[in-house]
Design an enzyme around this catalytic site. Structure first.
Site, PDB file in Angstrom:
ATOM      1  N   PHE A 195       1.515   7.744  11.179  1.00  0.00           N
ATOM      2  CA  PHE A 195       0.337   7.639  12.017  1.00  0.00           C
ATOM      3  C   PHE A 195      -0.650   6.732  11.290  1.00  0.00           C
ATOM      4  CE2 PHE A 195       1.131   9.942  15.932  1.00  0.00           C
ATOM      5  CZ  PHE A 195       2.451  10.232  15.688  1.00  0.00           C
ATOM      6  N   TYR A 235       0.829  -1.214   0.000  1.00  0.00           N
ATOM      7  CA  TYR A 235       0.000   0.000   0.000  1.00  0.00           C
ATOM      8  C   TYR A 235       0.865   1.266   0.000  1.00  0.00           C
ATOM      9  CZ  TYR A 235      -3.466   3.259   2.133  1.00  0.00           C
ATOM     10  OH  TYR A 235      -4.299   4.328   2.427  1.00  0.00           O
ATOM     11  N   ILE A 236       1.726   1.415   0.992  1.00  0.00           N
ATOM     12  CA  ILE A 236       2.513   2.645   1.094  1.00  0.00           C
ATOM     13  C   ILE A 236       3.654   2.631   0.081  1.00  0.00           C
ATOM     14  CG2 ILE A 236       3.753   4.169   2.679  1.00  0.00           C
ATOM     15  CD1 ILE A 236       1.674   3.382   4.639  1.00  0.00           C
ATOM     16  N   ASN A 292       8.460 -10.058  -1.942  1.00  0.00           N
ATOM     17  CA  ASN A 292       8.222 -11.513  -2.139  1.00  0.00           C
ATOM     18  C   ASN A 292       6.737 -11.821  -2.325  1.00  0.00           C
ATOM     19  OD1 ASN A 292       7.100 -11.249   0.354  1.00  0.00           O
ATOM     20  ND2 ASN A 292       8.352 -12.814   1.372  1.00  0.00           N
ATOM     21  N   LYS A 339       2.340  -6.018   9.176  1.00  0.00           N
ATOM     22  CA  LYS A 339       1.974  -4.812   9.919  1.00  0.00           C
ATOM     23  C   LYS A 339       0.638  -4.903  10.653  1.00  0.00           C
ATOM     24  CE  LYS A 339      -1.310  -2.831   7.233  1.00  0.00           C
ATOM     25  NZ  LYS A 339      -2.349  -1.864   7.537  1.00  0.00           N
ATOM     26  N   TYR A 396       4.034  -6.525  17.012  1.00  0.00           N
ATOM     27  CA  TYR A 396       4.246  -5.671  15.842  1.00  0.00           C
ATOM     28  C   TYR A 396       4.921  -4.373  16.269  1.00  0.00           C
ATOM     29  CZ  TYR A 396       3.511  -2.022  12.495  1.00  0.00           C
ATOM     30  OH  TYR A 396       3.734  -0.956  11.672  1.00  0.00           O
ATOM     31  N   ARG A 433      -7.653   9.363  16.514  1.00  0.00           N
ATOM     32  CA  ARG A 433      -6.451   8.991  15.776  1.00  0.00           C
ATOM     33  C   ARG A 433      -6.038  10.137  14.847  1.00  0.00           C
ATOM     34  NH1 ARG A 433      -6.805   5.725  19.008  1.00  0.00           N
ATOM     35  NH2 ARG A 433      -6.620   3.440  18.908  1.00  0.00           N
ATOM     36  N   LEU A 483      -9.874   0.628  10.253  1.00  0.00           N
ATOM     37  CA  LEU A 483     -11.180   1.294  10.165  1.00  0.00           C
ATOM     38  C   LEU A 483     -11.594   1.649   8.746  1.00  0.00           C
ATOM     39  CD1 LEU A 483     -13.640   2.594  11.532  1.00  0.00           C
ATOM     40  CD2 LEU A 483     -12.244   4.657  11.891  1.00  0.00           C
ATOM     41  N   SER A 519       6.403   3.368  12.820  1.00  0.00           N
ATOM     42  CA  SER A 519       4.965   3.510  13.054  1.00  0.00           C
ATOM     43  C   SER A 519       4.694   4.228  14.364  1.00  0.00           C
ATOM     44  CB  SER A 519       4.338   2.108  13.118  1.00  0.00           C
ATOM     45  OG  SER A 519       3.047   2.168  13.675  1.00  0.00           O
ATOM     46  N   ASP A 534      -6.456  -1.042  22.051  1.00  0.00           N
ATOM     47  CA  ASP A 534      -6.655   0.284  21.448  1.00  0.00           C
ATOM     48  C   ASP A 534      -6.200   1.376  22.417  1.00  0.00           C
ATOM     49  OD1 ASP A 534      -9.620  -0.350  19.452  1.00  0.00           O
ATOM     50  OD2 ASP A 534      -7.525  -0.120  18.889  1.00  0.00           O
ATOM     51  N   LYS A 561       8.896  -2.852  15.548  1.00  0.00           N
ATOM     52  CA  LYS A 561       9.269  -1.525  15.020  1.00  0.00           C
ATOM     53  C   LYS A 561      10.213  -0.806  15.985  1.00  0.00           C
ATOM     54  CE  LYS A 561       7.189  -1.523  11.057  1.00  0.00           C
ATOM     55  NZ  LYS A 561       7.975  -1.498   9.806  1.00  0.00           N
TER      56      LYS A 561
HETATM   57  C1  WQD Z   1      -8.508   3.032  14.235  1.00  0.00           C
HETATM   58  C2  WQD Z   1      -9.681   3.260  15.167  1.00  0.00           C
HETATM   59  C3  WQD Z   1     -10.377   1.309  16.386  1.00  0.00           C
HETATM   60  C4  WQD Z   1     -11.851  -1.009  12.971  1.00  0.00           C
HETATM   61  C5  WQD Z   1      -3.177   0.449  13.475  1.00  0.00           C
HETATM   62  C6  WQD Z   1      -1.804   0.072  13.934  1.00  0.00           C
HETATM   63  C7  WQD Z   1      -0.806   1.095  13.496  1.00  0.00           C
HETATM   64  C8  WQD Z   1      -0.939   1.358  12.027  1.00  0.00           C
HETATM   65  C9  WQD Z   1      -2.364   1.746  11.662  1.00  0.00           C
HETATM   66  C10 WQD Z   1       0.764  -0.023  11.054  1.00  0.00           C
HETATM   67  C11 WQD Z   1      -9.510   2.543  16.503  1.00  0.00           C
HETATM   68  C12 WQD Z   1     -11.462   1.785  15.443  1.00  0.00           C
HETATM   69  C13 WQD Z   1     -11.276  -0.009  13.755  1.00  0.00           C
HETATM   70  C14 WQD Z   1     -13.234  -1.287  13.098  1.00  0.00           C
HETATM   71  C15 WQD Z   1     -13.409   0.446  14.762  1.00  0.00           C
HETATM   72  N1  WQD Z   1      -0.541   0.230  11.294  1.00  0.00           N
HETATM   73  N2  WQD Z   1     -12.052   0.703  14.619  1.00  0.00           N
HETATM   74  N3  WQD Z   1     -13.965  -0.542  13.992  1.00  0.00           N
HETATM   75  O1  WQD Z   1      -5.373   0.580  15.562  1.00  0.00           O
HETATM   76  O2  WQD Z   1      -5.180   3.106  15.227  1.00  0.00           O
HETATM   77  O3  WQD Z   1      -3.550   1.612  14.142  1.00  0.00           O
HETATM   78  O4  WQD Z   1      -3.205   0.667  12.093  1.00  0.00           O
HETATM   79  O5  WQD Z   1       1.698   0.682  11.240  1.00  0.00           O
HETATM   80  O6  WQD Z   1       0.457   0.582  13.796  1.00  0.00           O
HETATM   81  O7  WQD Z   1      -1.814   0.068  15.345  1.00  0.00           O
HETATM   82  O8  WQD Z   1      -5.871   1.661  13.314  1.00  0.00           O
HETATM   83  O9  WQD Z   1      -7.726   1.512  11.732  1.00  0.00           O
HETATM   84  O10 WQD Z   1      -7.279  -0.471  13.282  1.00  0.00           O
HETATM   85  O11 WQD Z   1      -8.259   1.618  14.211  1.00  0.00           O
HETATM   86  O12 WQD Z   1     -14.099   1.108  15.578  1.00  0.00           O
HETATM   87  O13 WQD Z   1     -13.812  -2.182  12.420  1.00  0.00           O
HETATM   88  O14 WQD Z   1     -10.841   2.698  14.560  1.00  0.00           O
HETATM   89  O15 WQD Z   1     -10.941   0.930  17.630  1.00  0.00           O
HETATM   90  O16 WQD Z   1     -10.060   3.360  17.512  1.00  0.00           O
HETATM   91  P1  WQD Z   1      -5.048   1.738  14.685  1.00  0.00           P
HETATM   92  P2  WQD Z   1      -7.306   1.002  13.074  1.00  0.00           P
END
Ligand code: WQD
Length: 345
Positions: free
Chosen positions: A185, A17-18, A38, A91, A156, A238, A207, A131, A305, A160
């Site tokens: 972020f 993705y990135i 890979n 990740k 994870y 976030r 999310l 991250s 979380d 990092k």
């Molecule tokens: C965001 C918010 C969930 C799904 C993670 C990794 C971080 C980075 C980004 C790699 C939270 C809420 C989520 C859902 C929800 N990845 N949520 N319903 O956890 O902040 O970060 O991904 O580097 O390292 O930690 O991202 O998108 O999973 O969650 O309510 O079905 O959305 O509780 O508050 P997160 P996320």
């Protein structure tokens, strides 16, 4: 200031993705790129998409970075690489809790192999994909780069933290080589063309892909993991940042090093918008910017979380000259456009 380095850059994980979005930005800034991926989590579809957007092609070597011999042969074949951007890693926070050894082996053994080649061949520039998960539950917001790092919340996040420490220790003994650590972020959204974007590995844990898959009907309903947090609307906060802004930060970090503007040989930068947005606010932004009503319910909190985290991005702005260009509406619209593109493929 002109630099005398070759513009040949190695991207590990360019089929992700990135990585794929950064590849577009590097091509648009005149870099010549080669890829190692890979394809365990990456997709050739994304490289094809990059070729469509930029009309430039990139050669991918489907080498596992954990295979030191194969990696050594690769660098023998490509002695003119002047910079490496290392994306390739697993990740998923949840998966790492379920499979810690998979994460420690894949994310750390690969990095050790790569850094050994970097040191032996004196490759001058190295950028590491880190991250915000290295920060865990922060006490003071916005979070700055010199915030002391707690014990990581997941294998994870720990992988990092270990990666950053390995690079910091190496930089101490390799004063001629320059390193940058970029702490992302929450990267979201897709290239405006909607030809490349995020391809979740199985059921989305993050999310935004879950929102767009619900909106297009692939998922029945989004569950908001808790609205009883001590935040303005009870849901977690976030720092969402457009993937194209993350991409441009990598090009700027490379140019920063090649132009010898760095003051130390291992600097770390937060890549966030600097704005905290709650889950419920993001859902509202999605609905308003796409016109699609979202089917969601409030469910229980998700273990691990953090309540709120968002970046102080002053350092990246001041030193890299990086200014995020996209707002939340752009993030939501581009994510939605990409989801629709995938549905019609
Ligand atoms: C965001 C918010 C969930 C799904 C993670 C990794 C971080 C980075 C980004 C790699 C939270 C809420 C989520 C859902 C929800 N990845 N949520 N319903 O956890 O902040 O970060 O991904 O580097 O390292 O930690 O991202 O998108 O999973 O969650 O309510 O079905 O959305 O509780 O508050 P997160 P996320």
């Amino acid at each position: 200031m002109k630099h005398h380095f070759s513009k040949k850059i190695l991207l590990t994980g360019a089929c992700g993705y990135i990585g794929s979005h950064t590849l577009v930005d590097l091509f648009e800034n005149g870099f010549d790129v080669i890829s190692i991926d890979n394809l365990s989590r990456g997709y050739m579809q994304l490289l094809k998409g990059v070729e469509k957007i930029t009309e430039k092609s990139v050669q991918n070597y489907a080498i596992d970075l954990c295979d030191a011999a194969a990696l050594h042969d690769f660098f023998d074949t490509h002695p003119d690489i002047s910079g490496i951007i290392h994306f390739a890693a697993y990740k998923s926070v949840n998966e790492s809790v379920r499979e810690p050894l998979l994460y420690y082996h894949n994310n750390i053994a690969s990095l050790v192999n790569l850094l050994q080649e970097v040191q032996q061949r004196q490759i001058p520039h190295f950028i590491f994909s880190s991250s915000c998960s290295v920060y865990g539950n922060v006490k003071h917001l916005p979070v700055t780069e010199n915030t002391p790092l707690p014990t990581a919340e997941s294998p994870y996040g720990f992988s990092k933290q270990i990666g950053e420490t390995m690079i910091r220790d190496m930089a101490q003994v390799c004063p001629q080589q320059q390193f940058v650590l970029l702490r992302y972020f929450n990267p979201v959204g897709a290239h405006p063309s909607a030809i490349i974007g995020e391809i979740p590995h199985g059921t989305p844990e993050n999310l935004v892909p879950y929102i767009t898959q619900t909106a297009i009907g692939k998922r029945e309903q989004l569950t908001v993991y808790g609205n009883d947090y001590p935040t303005r609307d009870g849901s977690c906060i976030r720092d969402y940042i457009h993937v194209c802004d993350i991409a441009s930060a990598h090009t700027k970090a490379l140019q920063y090093l090649m132009d010898k503007k760095n003051t130390g040989n291992c600097e770390v930068f937060n890549l966030g918008s600097g704005e905290g947005v709650s889950v419920l606010e993001l859902i509202q932004a999605f609905e308003q910017s796409t016109g699609k009503a979202l089917n969601y319910r409030i469910g229980a909190r998700r273990a691990g979380d953090v309540v709120a985290v968002y970046a102080d991005n002053t350092l990246a702005k001041e030193k890299l000259g990086w200014i995020p260009q996209y707002g939340v509406a752009d993030m939501m619209q581009s994510a939605w456009k990409w989801e629709q593109y995938c549905a019609n493929m």
